[in-house]
Design an enzyme around this catalytic site. Structure first.
Site, PDB file in Angstrom:
ATOM      1  N   LYS A  55      39.171  47.363  39.445  1.00 11.46           N
ATOM      2  CA  LYS A  55      38.063  46.427  39.201  1.00 11.46           C
ATOM      3  C   LYS A  55      36.848  46.852  40.029  1.00 11.46           C
ATOM      4  O   LYS A  55      36.993  47.283  41.178  1.00 11.46           O
ATOM      5  CB  LYS A  55      38.513  45.008  39.574  1.00 11.46           C
ATOM      6  CG  LYS A  55      37.505  43.915  39.233  1.00 11.46           C
ATOM      7  CD  LYS A  55      38.067  42.514  39.552  1.00 11.46           C
ATOM      8  CE  LYS A  55      37.065  41.415  39.195  1.00 11.46           C
ATOM      9  NZ  LYS A  55      37.573  40.053  39.463  1.00 11.46           N
ATOM     10  N   SER A  96      37.052  36.428  35.783  1.00 12.25           N
ATOM     11  CA  SER A  96      36.092  37.502  35.869  1.00 12.25           C
ATOM     12  C   SER A  96      36.701  38.893  35.718  1.00 12.25           C
ATOM     13  O   SER A  96      35.962  39.851  35.495  1.00 12.25           O
ATOM     14  CB  SER A  96      35.384  37.440  37.225  1.00 12.25           C
ATOM     15  OG  SER A  96      36.298  37.713  38.276  1.00 12.25           O
ATOM     16  N   SER A 150      40.599  34.176  38.373  1.00 12.57           N
ATOM     17  CA  SER A 150      40.110  35.378  37.684  1.00 12.57           C
ATOM     18  C   SER A 150      41.147  36.461  37.406  1.00 12.57           C
ATOM     19  O   SER A 150      40.846  37.409  36.694  1.00 12.57           O
ATOM     20  CB  SER A 150      38.966  36.002  38.469  1.00 12.57           C
ATOM     21  OG  SER A 150      37.779  35.324  38.175  1.00 12.57           O
TER      22      SER A 150
HETATM   23  N1  GLN Z   1      35.858  31.397  36.870  1.00 15.57           N
HETATM   24  C1  GLN Z   1      35.797  31.046  38.249  1.00 15.57           C
HETATM   25  C2  GLN Z   1      34.373  31.169  38.756  1.00 15.57           C
HETATM   26  O1  GLN Z   1      33.532  31.439  37.983  1.00 15.57           O
HETATM   27  C3  GLN Z   1      36.742  31.880  39.047  1.00 15.57           C
HETATM   28  C4  GLN Z   1      36.223  33.249  39.296  1.00 15.57           C
HETATM   29  C5  GLN Z   1      37.141  34.076  40.128  1.00 15.57           C
HETATM   30  O2  GLN Z   1      38.313  33.752  40.305  1.00 15.57           O
HETATM   31  N2  GLN Z   1      36.601  35.154  40.644  1.00 15.57           N
HETATM   32  O3  GLN Z   1      34.103  30.984  39.898  1.00 15.57           O
END
Ligand code: GLN
Length: 493
Positions: free
Chosen positions: A78, A159, A183
């Protein structure tokens, strides 16, 4: 060699060790698959020469009988992980062109274990999002399509959307993801793969671009539970460079895999039955309960009374920490610098941040700055910290009556690109089942459970006691064996 890209990490490892194929053949097969799948926009950088170099090292090591745990296995990383000499941008324009002189501990652990790198994976900007649409590189397209002929492009979730799409499309056997509030787990569910977030502190955060430091955790995503166990063992471990790293030995999770759940109690939290969740998801949850019962576990109803406060709490704490972490992007030290004509230093900061950050990141910085400001700190940030403690206590009390908790991973299957971008609250709702375990720092995993009526994957979510990754993996294995999920997206890219 044909068929290599459809194999699991365990199969690749075993076939490579027994001489069925070389590491170079594996790397070449995946490099070709990566190059053939650019329509998915899953990778932000391709590094085929890195994968080949690691493969040659592995082939030599095999001749000398000097193999490492991941020798011969290429992985995707990532774009949140600093990779020495390779672009690391966190999906943001503000870091475009940044090539760190150092390697993150987690990706370094994987390299030292013999893994090669296929490339960096697309993601929501600074890991803020649930659909990979906030990326400065544009959205990742899910390899999945609805079976009703609707040809709309779907999100792989976020994400870690590039990570999820790449595993689901067979253009890497496994990846790193990060999970601040879901995410790893939500994109795993959307794409029919496995993903585990370990206990907070198991993986070092050193060299991972910070979003919300008290929540951020790295973890693996792969096709099977076993593959996740293999990768997690290598990723975890104490690191003196991260003050929240746990100074504990890393268990042998792969060797400990067992789907015999006799004597275990599975908690079913009544507060997770929420309005608006499709009947198919609740039905899958019921099937999951039966699968775990079949594996020997006893289902028990539990209560996590503060669940309804988890999302609002997360969306105060995460932006607060983000606003502080992102203060360092000022045009001086990293990446982008915008210098307005005749402007002073402040003008440079403002112009750089205005040009470099996307809309969602700016929204979070503004929310975070607001809840931390002198007049509102007690009303918002302090209160959120207290509610966080209550949420943590809910879990501690629930785990007096059960060993593992089962819920759905996400309140819907994958949605269409563009569907939720104009409604941040609808987007934030994606994390409703994932966020409580993040606030409590607990290990949690998504495992594929089945397909919905449109042929899209749905995930089941397991939450374990602190440090009980083994319990999470074993319950996921019991589900994996019974769900018999073998569906893959039909290749259109
Ligand atoms: N979707 C969540 C956010 O936007 C979690 C994102 C994540 O776990 N990095 O914060």
């Amino acid at each position: 060699m044909a068929g290599l890209t459809s194999r699991t990490i365990a199969e690749l490892r075993n076939g490579f060790r027994s001489g069925d194929f070389s590491a170079r053949e594996i790397a070449e097969a995946f490099n070709a698959a990566v190059a053939g799948a650019r329509a998915l926009n899953a990778y932000t950088v391709e590094t085929p020469e890195d994968a080949l170099a690691a493969a040659d090292t592995a082939d030599n090591a095999r001749q000398r009988d000097d193999l490492q745990p991941l020798s011969g296995i290429p992985l995707g990383i990532k774009d949140l992980f600093a990779t020495a000499g390779v672009d690391t941008t966190a999906g943001s324009n503000i870091l475009k062109g940044f090539k760190p002189p150092y390697e993150s501990t987690v990706s370094g652990n994987l390299r030292r274990a013999g893994a090669g790198m296929l490339g960096k994976l697309n993601m929501d900007e600074f890991a803020m999002g649930s659909s990979n649409e906030t990326s400065a590189y544009g959205p990742v397209i899910s390899p999945w399509k609805r079976s009703d002929g609707g040809n709309a492009a779907l999100t792989p979730g976020g994400s870690s959307g590039g990570s999820a799409a790449a595993v689901a499309a067979g253009i890497t056997p496994g990846v790193t993801g990060t999970d601040t509030g879901g995410s790893i787990r939500q994109p795993a569910a959307f794409t029919g793969i496995c993903g585990i977030k370990p206990t907070y502190g198991r993986c070092s955060r050193w060299g991972i671009v910070a979003f919300a430091s008290s929540l951020d955790q790295a973890g693996p995503m792969a096709r099977t539970v076993r593959d996740c166990a293999i990768l997690l063992e290598t990723m975890c471990g104490f690191d003196p460079k991260d003050s929240t790293s746990l100074d504990l030995p890393v268990p042998q999770w792969e060797a400990g895999l067992s789907s015999d759940l006799r004597g275990k109690r599975v908690g079913i939290p009544k507060e997770y039955r929420i309005d608006g969740v499709p009947e198919e998801i609740n039905a899958l949850w019921e099937r999951g309960i039966e699968w775990l019962r079949d594996a020997g576990a006893e289902p028990v109803e539990i209560s996590l009374p503060h669940t309804k406060y988890a999302l609002p709490t997360y969306y105060i704490i995460a932006p607060a920490e983000a606003s502080s972490n992102l203060a360092r992007y000022d045009g001086v030290r990293y990446g982008l610098r915008e210098v307005p004509d005749g402007g002073n230093l402040d003008a440079m900061y403002a112009a750089t941040r205005a040009a470099g950050f996307g809309a969602e990141v700016k929204r979070r910085i503004m929310i975070g700055t607001y809840v931390l400001s002198a007049g509102f700190y007690d009303a918002y940030f302090n209160k959120a910290q207290r509610v966080r403690a209550l949420i943590k206590r809910d879990f501690a009390q629930a785990f007096e009556n059960c060993d593992i908790i089962l819920t759905p991973t996400a309140p819907s299957a994958a949605f269409g690109l563009g569907e939720k971008m104009s409604d941040p609250l609808a987007m934030y709702l994606n994390d409703v089942f994932a966020v409580p375990a993040s606030l409590a720092g607990l290990p949690a995993m998504s495992v594929p459970g089945g397909l919905d009526s449109l042929g899209l994957p749905l995930g089941l979510h397991l939450i374990g006691r602190e440090l009980d990754e083994q319990g999470v993996l074993n319950a996921a294995l019991a589900i994996e064996e019974r769900a018999g999920f073998t569906a893959k997206p039909e290749k259109w890219w």
